[in-house]
Design an enzyme around this catalytic site. Structure first.
Site, PDB file in Angstrom:
ATOM      1  N   TYR A 150       2.155 -20.832  -4.894  1.00  0.00           N
ATOM      2  CA  TYR A 150       0.929 -21.412  -4.358  1.00  0.00           C
ATOM      3  C   TYR A 150      -0.089 -21.682  -5.459  1.00  0.00           C
ATOM      4  CZ  TYR A 150       2.509 -20.203   0.354  1.00  0.00           C
ATOM      5  OH  TYR A 150       3.214 -20.118   1.538  1.00  0.00           O
ATOM      6  N   LYS A 169      -0.741  13.682   2.213  1.00  0.00           N
ATOM      7  CA  LYS A 169      -1.520  12.639   2.888  1.00  0.00           C
ATOM      8  C   LYS A 169      -0.779  11.298   2.881  1.00  0.00           C
ATOM      9  CE  LYS A 169      -5.019  12.959   0.108  1.00  0.00           C
ATOM     10  NZ  LYS A 169      -6.326  12.618  -0.487  1.00  0.00           N
ATOM     11  N   MET A 224       4.106 -13.866   0.816  1.00  0.00           N
ATOM     12  CA  MET A 224       4.285 -12.810   1.806  1.00  0.00           C
ATOM     13  C   MET A 224       5.643 -12.127   1.683  1.00  0.00           C
ATOM     14  SD  MET A 224       4.061 -12.986   5.976  1.00  0.00           S
ATOM     15  CE  MET A 224       2.314 -13.394   5.975  1.00  0.00           C
ATOM     16  N   ARG A 261     -19.141  13.509  -2.917  1.00  0.00           N
ATOM     17  CA  ARG A 261     -18.461  13.024  -1.728  1.00  0.00           C
ATOM     18  C   ARG A 261     -18.657  14.075  -0.644  1.00  0.00           C
ATOM     19  NH1 ARG A 261     -12.314  11.133  -2.697  1.00  0.00           N
ATOM     20  NH2 ARG A 261     -11.999  13.371  -2.455  1.00  0.00           N
TER      21      ARG A 261
END
Length: 368
Positions: free
Chosen positions: A259, A35, A307, A131
């Site tokens: 930041y 997957k 980023m 599920r």
């Protein structure tokens, strides 16, 4: 020098981890889980490497299954979420794809279908995961109804274990008991007693779950399937994520880094900047102290992930210089350690890597 954000995929390690599966479950068929682009490692290179040693592939959808067929792979391919609507059934039939059936509407869709070739199905039983799947009380009747349809070939059994990654939890034994009572008995000729319950954790630690098929996923890629990520045992990491130091500078005490100045230098210190960030899939929420590997040592990430860049504390490796390789995960630090620091799992780290991270494949000591 161009920007470096590279994942080296060691296909020999992939083969080694498959051998661990074989030793752990020697009398079973292997359904390798591919997957999400083989957990971010590359669908086709992984599939071709594993193909000689396995009996089936497991994927989530036709978009993952069809490239395997187009590449010439003739193995059984199981779609773990089955078909999403009846219009897919003709494709399943034509390309010989196995469907996991987990809802009554899927049985009705198969009943209404006129197909050139019957579809083999795996009836999913919800033994405790909560599920996908039929309740155990409804599963036998569903299997018999499914097996009676001309559009259906052989029906096999499947369940998913919710807590196999925590070997001391009793829930797994309960789930296996519920599942075994169904899969071991049948009154319909085309309902097989073949079953699969064992994910990676159960393949390694629950031999009673092996049945006829195991379906390893994360362990093939060399990461621990256990809640204690340090328990990776003989598994070898398949992916090494690497970047480069692109800046080294001395910052004074009290200077902020990144930041919001989440990290403030406690003293005059060397700070490195590394060419990777959340735009490459490195976790933005990685906290101060998340380990990276530079110059043969662990050093801590500092400041918020940007980023395209992260900052690292170089006080323990003041000799580090611009251009040096930086290992984000691989043999050191292991992906599980990084995941634990980031309050996530190695699966997510691998799957989040973006296309701008170059994949380089290594086999027999050579890159390709």
């Amino acid at each position: 020098m161009s920007r470096v954000a590279r994942a080296t995929i060691n296909l020999d390690a992939l083969g080694h981890n498959l051998a661990v599966v074989r030793r752990s479950a020697p009398d079973t068929n292997v359904m390798a889980v591919l997957k999400a682009n083989a957990y971010g490692h590359g669908l086709l290179p992984v599939a071709h490497t594993l193909a000689p040693g396995i009996q089936a592939f497991a994927v989530s959808c036709t978009e993952e299954a069809l490239p395997l067929r187009e590449a010439g792979l003739q193995h059984r391919i199981i779609l773990l979420e089955g078909f999403f609507d009846a219009t897919e059934l003709a494709l399943f039939s034509a390309r010989r794809l196995d469907a996991v059936v987990h809802q009554p509407w899927q049985i009705e869709a198969l009943a209404a279908a006129d197909l050139p070739h019957p579809i083999d199905c795996w009836l999913k039983v919800d033994t405790g995961m909560g599920r996908l799947g039929f309740a155990p009380a409804d599963a036998k009747a569903a299997a018999q109804r499914l097996a009676a349809l001309p559009s259906v070939g052989t029906v096999r059994w499947m369940t998913h274990l919710a807590s196999a990654d925590e070997p001391d939890r009793a829930e797994t034994e309960t789930q296996l008991m519920r599942f075994g009572e169904l899969a071991s008995t049948t009154s319909a000729a085309s309902v097989s007693t073949e079953a699969t319950a064992a994910n990676s954790a159960a393949t390694l630690s629950w031999p009673q779950a092996h049945a006829q098929w195991v379906r390893p996923g994360i362990m093939l890629y060399g990461a621990s399937p256990f809640s204690d990520s340090s328990r990776h045992g003989p598994l070898q990491p398949v992916m090494q994520l690497e970047a480069r130091l692109i800046s080294v500078k001395q910052l004074p005490a009290g200077h902020g880094v990144g930041y919001g100045s989440r990290f403030v230098c406690p003293e005059a210190m060397p700070v490195g900047v590394v060419s990777i960030g959340y735009g490459d899939g490195y976790p933005r929420h990685a906290p101060d102290g998340t380990p990276v590997w530079i110059h043969g040592q662990r050093v801590p990430l500092i400041g918020k992930v940007s980023m395209d860049m992260i900052a690292v504390d170089l006080r323990t490796v003041p000799q580090a210089s611009v251009g040096e390789p930086v290992i984000l995960w691989g043999e050191h630090p292991h992906a599980g350690e990084v995941a634990e620091a980031c309050d996530t799992i190695s699966y997510e780290l691998f799957c989040r890597l973006t296309p701008r991270v170059q994949r380089v494949y290594r086999h027999g000591g050579a890159d390709g």
